[in-house]
Design an enzyme around this catalytic site. Structure first.
Site: not given
Ligand code: BGC
Length: 719
Positions: A326, A330, A332, A339, A599
């Site tokens: 994604d 960060r 993730e 995605d 995003e």
């Protein structure tokens, strides 16, 4: 693989630090020698002080309990009479804190397994190996890396053998992750808050390499960011808990350092510590991503559109680090299936992603649960139990897309059963036959489905757009069933039962849902779920025009939005959205300095503030799916479903008077296809080259042609 070798570990758990494993052995130079190895974590290997291979982050990112790749290197030229092999193992993904389910399910030791083949002589990992400390004292995918170059790393001790499965080890499947572009700083400045910041002018995924002269114990600390705040200060709150920091403790003299076992998403670096002042040439940024051949080129006379295209490319590079992620910054960096589902088409045009996706499809199948559902991230590092519509549908969309682009029936053969199990899962999961209807959980923040994620028609404070979950889920049920039918037929299977199911879903969808949002209309048009195309297209067009020619779609609607318009008589509106600069739009991001795809449409607001710190990545490729429309509609280059892998091609460009000149080049597996149009005094001039038989469609008129280059003129028509 590696059945005769043993897993070896250091006597004590190294925590966040890396461990160096060592084996000394005599050799016979000039004989063939190979090294096969893998680890729990990530490793790099050195033989006699020389790096073995140049791949990074090996053994890569997979569903580790089921699949762990091992790499084999030819080391024939590196063998001497006396040899020392050192393999350093760091936490990588496998043992990082991103492996949340680890706390619940299992805890992996720091371990290595290897085998050296020297012309019949075999040497494997066993208790004859030694383990010692590494100067990499901290390493984590989210948090960064710290290296202490002053450390004494000469003390080696015994290893212990550990019991860990070997039957999950498979040979390397994907392309290697490697160092790619190198960027020099664009600027080095002090912010109003007094921070020293380096700007590379481009967001990348990778790391920094520093060169400096220092004294023993001097420290360098660099922290990553994607953005400066509106006052020009360093801003990294959107990294959430990911520390994203590089720390280096210097030795005496001139030295060069870069992290070895992690990567970062960044455009800016804050120089938290540096002996004296860094210079522009003390530091460079190195982009790191999976090796893929570039196949797509879009060139236009529209500068901002060109920047948008660049941004889609950089978001692909930055998020194709062994798995499609994604975001790269960060806490993730996960293989979010939705995605990838929406971006895979663009990805297949930009780069040859066949091997990359084949490997990830192996992960998808490995992650598929017994009931046929697909976890929302693959690998499923968080132990997510849910399976959202449009996310899990990656299981049908991706194999079909890869098959269309590269033409290998093996892709379908390997995946068709998993595709079927996904469709069967939906059939069993729904509360109402022939649709995918779930419980009414509209009040729950983390619902089963993500819906039209981040759409702008969301209720205040919600991530879920206004399009009902059941509508999206049912539309995707139809889509997946149709793709399963197509895949089965391409393999010569009898798909009659699923054809009937598909027709029933279509009928049920038409009866059940009102199309009241942009995304609802988009899905009905794009997935052919309406019998009244002209009316639905007109409604969609009106919604957009009434909204000031602005979209309100999220992850689900946006990738199909421009197609829904241009395929149904509203190419003019599609171009107006594409070239819209007012918020929300692709070019709004460009106007606000984006160098990758954001995003959120409003990641950075007009007043310079940020949407939130919570969920605000500036390198998220989902909306970059617009690139495939540029190849497939603006340039008109589309694979022919009846002759996949570009054995034939459909070239149906849709020009616009708003762009002077446009060119799409696609280097298909059968050769280069080019579609170029220019607005001239006499009308639109098309230049089209094809290496294979093509159907050129201009202004609704079909021109079947053989391989060659063709020039056409047609009168410009505005819609
Ligand atoms: C990710 C997304 C993902 C989503 C699921 C987010 O946290 O960054 O891109 O698809 O969760 O809704």
């Amino acid at each position: 693989m590696l059945e005769d070798a043993l897993w070896i570990s250091p006597p004590a758990d190294p925590g966040d630090g890396a461990v160096a494993f060592r084996r000394r052995f005599p050799g016979r130079p000039g004989r063939k020698a190979t090294l096969t190895l893998t680890c729990l974590g990530v490793y790099d290997a050195y033989l006699n002080g020389q790096r073995v291979g140049d791949c990074l982050l090996a053994p890569g990112c997979t569903e580790y309990e089921k699949r762990l790749q091992a790499q084999t290197y030819d080391i024939s030229d590196m063998i001497r009479a006396e040899n020392e092999l050192t393999v350093t193992v760091a936490k990588g993904w496998h043992r990082s804190r991103m492996m949340r389910k680890r706390e619940r399910l299992y805890s992996a030791p720091c371990a290595l397994i290897a085998r050296l083949d020297m012309d019949g002589e075999v040497l494997v990992t066993d208790s004859a190996w030694e383990a010692g400390p590494s100067s990499v004292v901290f390493s984590d995918i989210w948090d960064g890396e710290a290296c202490d170059a002053t450390m004494d790393t000469t003390a080696y001790g015994p290893v212990r053998t550990v019991d860990w499965p070997r039957d999950v080890i498979v040979p390397q499947e994907g392309p290697y992750v490697r160092e790619q572009e190198t960027l020099s700083p664009r600027a080095l400045f002090v912010t109003p808050r007094g921070e020293r910041v380096i700007d590379f002018g481009q967001e990348i995924t990778g790391y920094a390499e520093i060169t400096l002269t220092a004294r023993r114990g001097d420290r360098v600390v660099l922290t990553c960011a994607e953005m400066l705040d509106r006052d020009g200060n360093f801003y990294n709150e959107n990294y959430r808990t990911a520390q994203s920091r590089m720390t280096y403790i210097c030795r005496d003299g001139q030295q060069t350092w870069k992290p070895r076992f992690t990567f970062f998403g960044f455009r800016y670096l804050r120089v938290d510590e540096w002996p004296g002042e860094p210079r522009m040439d003390s530091i460079r940024a190195i982009a790191v991503y999976s090796e893929m051949a570039r196949t797509g080129f879009l060139r236009t006379t529209h500068a901002k559109l060109n920047r948008l295209i660049e941004n889609t490319l950089w978001s692909q590079r930055g998020n194709f680090v062994d798995i499609p992620t994604d975001c790269p910054q960060r806490d993730e960096r996960m293989g979010w299936t939705g995605d990838a589902q929406v971006f895979c088409k663009a990805a297949c045009y930009h780069y040859n992603t066949q091997r990359f996706f084949e490997k990830w499809m192996n992960d998808l199948r490995a992650s598929q649960r017994p009931d046929g559902s697909i976890p929302d991230t693959v690998p499923n590092f968080w132990g997510i139990r849910r399976s959202s519509a449009a996310w899990g549908d990656v299981m049908t969309v991706l194999p079909w897309q890869v098959f269309l682009m590269y033409g290998d029936r093996g892709t379908l053969a390997r995946n068709v059963d998993a595709m079927k199990r996904w469709v069967d899962y939906i059939t069993a999961d729904t509360l109402e036959r022939d649709l995918w209807i779930g419980p009414d959980d509209a009040d729950i923040m983390w619902q089963k489905h993500y819906g039209d994620w981040l759409a702008l028609d969301a209720a205040e404070g919600s991530y879920h757009g206004a399009t009902p979950n059941d509508l999206i889920a049912s539309a995707y049920y139809a889509r997946s069933t149709l793709l399963l039918v197509k895949a089965g037929k391409a393999l010569g299977r009898d798909m009659a039962a699923y054809e009937v199911l598909y027709e029933r879903i279509r009928a049920a969808f038409r009866d059940r849902f009102d199309l009241t949002t942009q995304t609802a209309c988009v899905l009905a048009l794009a997935f052919d779920l309406t019998d009244d195309r002209p009316a639905v297209a007109a409604r969609l067009n009106r919604m957009i025009r009434d909204n000031g020619t602005r979209l309100s779609t999220g992850f689900v609607g946006t990738p199909h939005l421009l197609y829904a318009l241009s395929d149904n008589g509203y190419a003019g509106t599609a171009y107006d959205l594409l070239l819209q600069e007012a918020y929300p739009s692709w070019l709004y991001e460009v106007d606000h300095g984006a160098t990758t795809i954001w995003e959120h449409w409003d990641g950075r607001k007009e007043n310079g503030t940020f949407w939130s710190a919570d969920m605000n990545s500036f390198n998220h490729y989902a909306y970059g799916a617009v690139a495939d429309w540029l190849y497939a509609v603006a340039g008109g280059i589309r694979p022919d479903e009846d002759a996949p892998g570009f054995e034939r091609v459909v070239i149906a460009p849709v020009p616009s008077g708003r762009i002077q000149g446009f060119e799409a080049e696609y280097r298909s597996v059968r050769g280069t296809i080019l579609s170029r149009w220019t607005n001239t005094e006499e009308g639109v001039r098309h230049e089209i080259s094809t290496p294979v038989p093509a159907d050129i469609i201009l202004d609704g008129e079909r021109h079947p042609v053989g391989p060659g280059t063709y020039i056409f003129y047609d009168q410009r028509k505005e819609q």
